[in-house]
Structures are given as structure tokens and as C-alpha cells.
Design an enzyme around this catalytic site. Structure first.
Site, PDB file in Angstrom:
ATOM      1  N   THR A  45       1.142  -1.828  -0.017  1.00  0.00           N
ATOM      2  CA  THR A  45       0.195  -0.012  -0.331  1.00  0.00           C
ATOM      3  C   THR A  45       0.893   0.974   0.199  1.00  0.00           C
ATOM      4  OG1 THR A  45      -0.446  -0.408   2.367  1.00  0.00           O
ATOM      5  CG2 THR A  45      -2.316  -0.877   1.817  1.00  0.00           C
ATOM      6  N   PHE A 146       6.453   1.051  19.080  1.00  0.00           N
ATOM      7  CA  PHE A 146       4.607   2.182  19.223  1.00  0.00           C
ATOM      8  C   PHE A 146       3.439   1.714  19.080  1.00  0.00           C
ATOM      9  CE2 PHE A 146       1.071   2.959  15.956  1.00  0.00           C
ATOM     10  CZ  PHE A 146       0.641   4.190  17.266  1.00  0.00           C
ATOM     11  N   SER A 178      12.235  -1.879  16.517  1.00  0.00           N
ATOM     12  CA  SER A 178      12.720  -0.930  16.303  1.00  0.00           C
ATOM     13  C   SER A 178      12.366   0.020  17.499  1.00  0.00           C
ATOM     14  CB  SER A 178      12.535  -0.058  14.613  1.00  0.00           C
ATOM     15  OG  SER A 178      10.985  -0.431  14.559  1.00  0.00           O
ATOM     16  N   VAL A 217      19.683   2.615   7.057  1.00  0.00           N
ATOM     17  CA  VAL A 217      20.220   3.332   5.559  1.00  0.00           C
ATOM     18  C   VAL A 217      18.985   3.865   5.298  1.00  0.00           C
ATOM     19  CG1 VAL A 217      19.771   1.832   2.999  1.00  0.00           C
ATOM     20  CG2 VAL A 217      20.744   0.394   4.989  1.00  0.00           C
ATOM     21  N   THR A 224       9.656  -5.538   5.698  1.00  0.00           N
ATOM     22  CA  THR A 224      11.262  -6.022   6.522  1.00  0.00           C
ATOM     23  C   THR A 224      10.603  -6.450   7.563  1.00  0.00           C
ATOM     24  OG1 THR A 224      11.284  -3.046   7.134  1.00  0.00           O
ATOM     25  CG2 THR A 224      13.220  -4.104   5.259  1.00  0.00           C
ATOM     26  N   GLY A 225       9.211  -5.753   8.717  1.00  0.00           N
ATOM     27  CA  GLY A 225       9.014  -6.747   9.630  1.00  0.00           C
ATOM     28  C   GLY A 225       8.218  -7.661   9.388  1.00  0.00           C
ATOM     29  N   ASP A 226       8.083  -8.203   7.932  1.00  0.00           N
ATOM     30  CA  ASP A 226       7.308  -9.348   7.926  1.00  0.00           C
ATOM     31  C   ASP A 226       8.945 -10.259   7.800  1.00  0.00           C
ATOM     32  OD1 ASP A 226       4.620  -8.064   7.905  1.00  0.00           O
ATOM     33  OD2 ASP A 226       5.377  -7.927   6.208  1.00  0.00           O
TER      34      ASP A 226
END
Ligand code: ADP
Ligand code: PLP
Ligand code: ZN
Length: 303
Positions: A45, A146, A178, A217, A224-226
Site C-alpha cells: 500500500t 509504537f 525498532s 539505511v 522488512t517487519g514481516d
């Protein structure tokens, strides 16, 4: 011994998020992966346009029913990610409860995708389902800062104590993928934290807290989380009571994949140009060797 994972995540035609981000690397590492696509979108998305279909709670139930009728509903792991619908998430809960009955040692790896940088990207009414049902069922939880704080909106405790609160809700392993904590290595690093509570064979309890300083980067990656959650599943399978070892391999895979991705994206974008979301799709297939045997590129400190 064969190890079978049920992965309930997004599918995209083009690119790598959700199941597209998790299946290939898990298969490369020898896992059998059964995937249920919670959505089928053209792409993630973050592109200018996206189209596609969403699996309903009823459709999810039908798919699970078929698996169950054939008595092939014994899993070693269940992996879940992004869900934007309340009744879908409730159905996931029902499936996990059944799978845990079929195999009491089933491990649930949960990426509670809710949002980032102060922005929720799922409806607010998902929060109580996560708090009251999903997190208590999970064994390994990978929120970002978060998401971790969302679980405790009234809490003013520090990040490490947030992990303690999450442990109290259920999961023995918590990794904050993160945070906005400052790195001891300077502004070019992002800090991730992990905490694991294990019970030794003699019944005594131990815990390990770790800190990772990850070279940042300057680009936004999606999926990336997956990938992180899938690799944490794989490496905690090999190091079930050593979070440091599991995370060293997990973040090293992330590092190699991201490095390859940004180098490629910058190349195709051309000098001085910012790469597009399409150019920044993870270089997954090209990273096969790094996934199989990651050279340790990121040091993990035990706190
Ligand atoms: P989430 O989607 O759960 O917020 P992220 O995708 O932001 O998680 O991060 C997951 C992991 O991906 C991080 O722990 C890190 O290893 C890697 N990662 C993501 N973005 C970057 C980046 N810009 N630079 C370096 N590593 C990154
Ligand atoms: N699934 C879909 C369809 C998405 O569009 C996204 C992000 O845009 C994700 C999952 C999650 O990606 P990430 O692993 O970066 O949190
Ligand atoms: Zn995420």
C-alpha cells in the site's frame, strides 16, 4: 524432523510483504510453509496505486475447515502479521486456540502490525483484540516501539519495562524491532531490543535481555517487519533458549537483504535520484545464500 508453519499474512502479486516476504526464506531454511493469504493485493500500500481483494472471516473459516476435515491441522508454528479487520482477527484467535489443542507445544509468532511513528494504520477497534486475546496467546512477539506502547497506553514506563509488561501478558520472547532510543554507536544506528524468559529443565527461571545496534539505511523499506518475524521464527527454532544467537542471525539476514536492496535501488534509480517503492522491493531471491547461511554482520549485546 519436519517443521510445519501456518502463515496467515498478506499476498502481493508484485513485491515482498506478508507471505511473499516470509514464505521463500522459511522454505529455503527447510520449513514447510502452509500459507493463507489474508489479502491479495496487486502490490503493497506504499505505491501510488493498489488494488485487490480482502479475505473475510468466513472465507478464512472455510479454508481452515478444509484443512481440519483432512486432519492435516497439526502445526509446529503459526505466524501472523497485518490484519485490518476485527472479525478476521477474532477468527485467527479461534484457529490458534484449536491448533494449540491439536499440538500443545505449538509456537505462535505474532507481529502485531498496528502502526508506526505515531500513526495507526489499522482501525482502533483492533487494539482490544490484540490486548485481550492475541498477545496473551503469543509466544514470540515482534512489535515496534509504537506497537509495544499501544499495548500500554497509560504506561509511562521506559521501553525495557514495557517489555516486562508484555511478558506479563503472555509471550516469553519479545523483540522490539525498532525503537527511537539513541544508539551508543551514534545517530547512524537504530536500536532494537529483545527480552526472553525461559524455564530450565530443573524448573528454575532465567531471563536474557539484549540490545542490537543496527546500521540505519536512509530509505523506507516495506516487508522488512514481516521478514524479521519469519527469520526470528526460524532462528529461535534452532536457538530456543538463546535469544542473542537467534537475533544475531535474524538481524544479520536483515542487514544483508537491505544492503543488497539499497545498492540495487540506487543503481536503477540513477545518480542523485530517490528510488521508488518498486525499486525498493526487497531483493529476496538474490539473497538466498545470505538467508541460508548469514555471515554475522551485526553485534548483539547482552544487557
Ligand atoms: P516494523 O514494520 O515492525 O515497524 P521495520 O520494518 O521498521 O519493523 O523494521 C524491521 C527490521 O528491518 C529492523 O529491525 C531492521 O533490522 C530492518 N530495517 C527496516 N528498515 C531499516 C532501515 N531503514 N535501515 C536499516 N534496517 C532497517
Ligand atoms: N501487508 C501489506 C499489504 C502492506 O501493504 C504492508 C505495508 O505496507 C505490510 C503488510 C507490512 O509491511 P512491513 O513488514 O514493512 O511492516
Ligand atoms: Zn511491520
Amino acid at each position: 524432523m519436519e517443521c510445519r508453519v501456518l502463515s496467515i499474512q498478506s499476498h502481493v502479486v508484485r513485491g515482498y510483504v506478508g507471505n511473499k516476504s516470509a514464505t521463500f526464506p522459511l522454505q529455503v531454511l527447510g520449513f514447510e510453509v502452509d500459507s493463507i493469504n489474508s489479502v491479495q493485493f496487486s502490490n503493497h500500500t506504499g505505491y501510488a496505486h493498489w488494488k485487490g481483494q480482502v479475505l473475510t472471516a468466513e472465507e478464512l473459516q472455510v479454508l481452515y475447515e478444509g484443512i481440519k476435515l483432512n486432519q492435516v491441522n497439526r502445526y509446529d508454528y503459526i505466524l501472523t502479521g497485518y490484519s485490518r479487520d476485527n472479525s478476521f482477527l477474532e477468527m485467527v484467535v479461534d484457529i490458534i486456540l484449536e491448533l494449540k489443542k491439536t499440538n500443545p507445544s505449538l509456537v505462535y509468532v505474532c507481529d502485531p502490525v498496528m502502526g508506526d511513528h505515531g500513526v495507526m494504520y489499522v482501525p482502533e477497534n483492533l487494539l482490544p483484540v490484540y490486548q485481550e486475546k492475541i498477545v496473551p496467546l503469543s509466544d514470540i512477539l515482534t512489535p515496534n516501539q509504537f506497537e509495544a506502547e499501544k499495548e500500554h497506553p497509560r504506561s509511562l514506563l521506559f521501553t525495557a519495562q514495557v517489555m516486562e509488561l508484555l511478558h506479563k501478558m503472555g509471550p516469553g520472547t519479545v523483540v522490539l524491532t525498532s525503537t527511537d532510543l539513541p544508539s551508543k554507536q551514534g545517530g547512524k544506528f537504530l536500536v532494537a531490543l529483545g527480552s526472553q524468559k525461559t524455564v530450565k529443565p530443573d524448573g528454575s527461571k532465567t531471563s536474557q535481555k539484549i540490545c542490537m545496534d543496527i546500521p540505519k539505511v536512509d530509505a523506507v523499506f516495506v516487508g522488512t517487519g514481516d521478514l524479521f518475524a519469519a527469520m526470528l521464527l526460524a532462528w529461535t527454532h534452532h536457538h530456543p533458549t538463546d535469544l542473542k544467537a537467534a537475533c544475531e542471525k535474524t538481524v544479520s539476514v536483515m542487514h544483508h537483504v537491505i544492503k543488497r536492496t539499497i545498492n540495487y535501488a540506487n543503481d536503477v534509480a540513477g545518480p542523485g535520484k530517490k528510488p521508488s517503492p518498486a525499486q525498493l522491493e526487497l531483493r529476496m531471491v538474490q539473497s538466498k545464500a545470505d538467508i541460508e547461511n548469514p555471515a554475522i554482520a551485526v553485534a548483539v549485546r547482552v544487557l
